[in-house]
Design an enzyme around this catalytic site. Sequence first.
Site, short mmCIF file in Angstrom:
data_model
loop_
_atom_site.label_atom_id
_atom_site.label_comp_id
_atom_site.label_asym_id
_atom_site.label_seq_id
_atom_site.Cartn_x
_atom_site.Cartn_y
_atom_site.Cartn_z
N SER A 172 -2.35 18.17 -18.40
CA SER A 172 -1.36 18.44 -17.35
C SER A 172 -1.20 19.93 -17.19
O SER A 172 -1.29 20.68 -18.17
CB SER A 172 0.00 17.83 -17.73
OG SER A 172 1.02 18.28 -16.85
N TYR B 291 6.90 15.96 -23.33
CA TYR B 291 5.61 15.67 -22.68
C TYR B 291 4.76 16.93 -22.59
O TYR B 291 3.56 16.90 -22.90
CB TYR B 291 5.88 15.11 -21.28
CG TYR B 291 4.65 14.98 -20.41
CD1 TYR B 291 3.76 13.93 -20.61
CD2 TYR B 291 4.39 15.89 -19.39
CE1 TYR B 291 2.63 13.80 -19.82
CE2 TYR B 291 3.28 15.76 -18.59
CZ TYR B 291 2.40 14.71 -18.81
OH TYR B 291 1.28 14.59 -18.01
#
Length: 264
Positions: A140, A153
């Site tokens: 990400s 995350y």
Amino acid sequence: MDLHLSGRVAIVTGASKGIGLAVAQTLAAEGAHVVAASRKSVPELSGDIVHVPVDLMDPLAPQHLVDVAVERFGRLDVLVNNAGGPPPGVSLPRFSFTAPTDDDWRTMFEFNLFAVVRMIRAAVPALLENGGGSVVNVSSGSARLPAPMNVDYNAAKAALNNLTKALSEEFAPQGVRFNTVSPGPVRTAWWTEEGGAADILAAATGNDRDAVIEQVAPEMMKLSTGRLVEPQEIADVIALLASPRSAATTGADFAVDAGFLKQV
């Protein structure tokens, strides 16, 4: 351009929707034999794609996937670790470091890091036995942009980036390449499903979900293209990295993020 993927064998995790589904379909369209892993199947996983119902939170699932691929097709050439994001039953975003509990942190790392570690551990012997191959880990852009939103995350994906670099150093000399693809916000179920990111941001900003997806989120995240990324745009880059045409590419991170990351 011929990606020379015809006849090669690929495992794709998180393959029932979004990026994973686009990757599975793209690799199959290029002639690869695809083993698609997800908890549930969907009609789109049909034809030459072999679906294996697994929960990657189960430590035994990775070896089962590799065994299916090798037993069915005799080899393994490509592993795409796409499964990740909010763990099952979890909705993101969270807006503060104080929001996730210890259990939240453990679950986030279990799904986004430890499941990948186990998947790679299971796959590497088969890749080495076949003379090498390609592993693509879906990370990400948030791994490289620290922020209090979704901090657990982001940290898990940052660890995944570090892991990928380390694995490249160890296994590239033996023919196994490791790379990451780092999406920005992608128009997937994470955003669009009921109770997903669009609904959470809509409630936080006083907008409706459609406005969040089309305008509010792109502006909030300063996306240069002014829109969310489409899953196929991620899949196309992953297919190239899976291909022998990328034989000199290893230990790299590819941002496919609509201009989310601004750093040089």
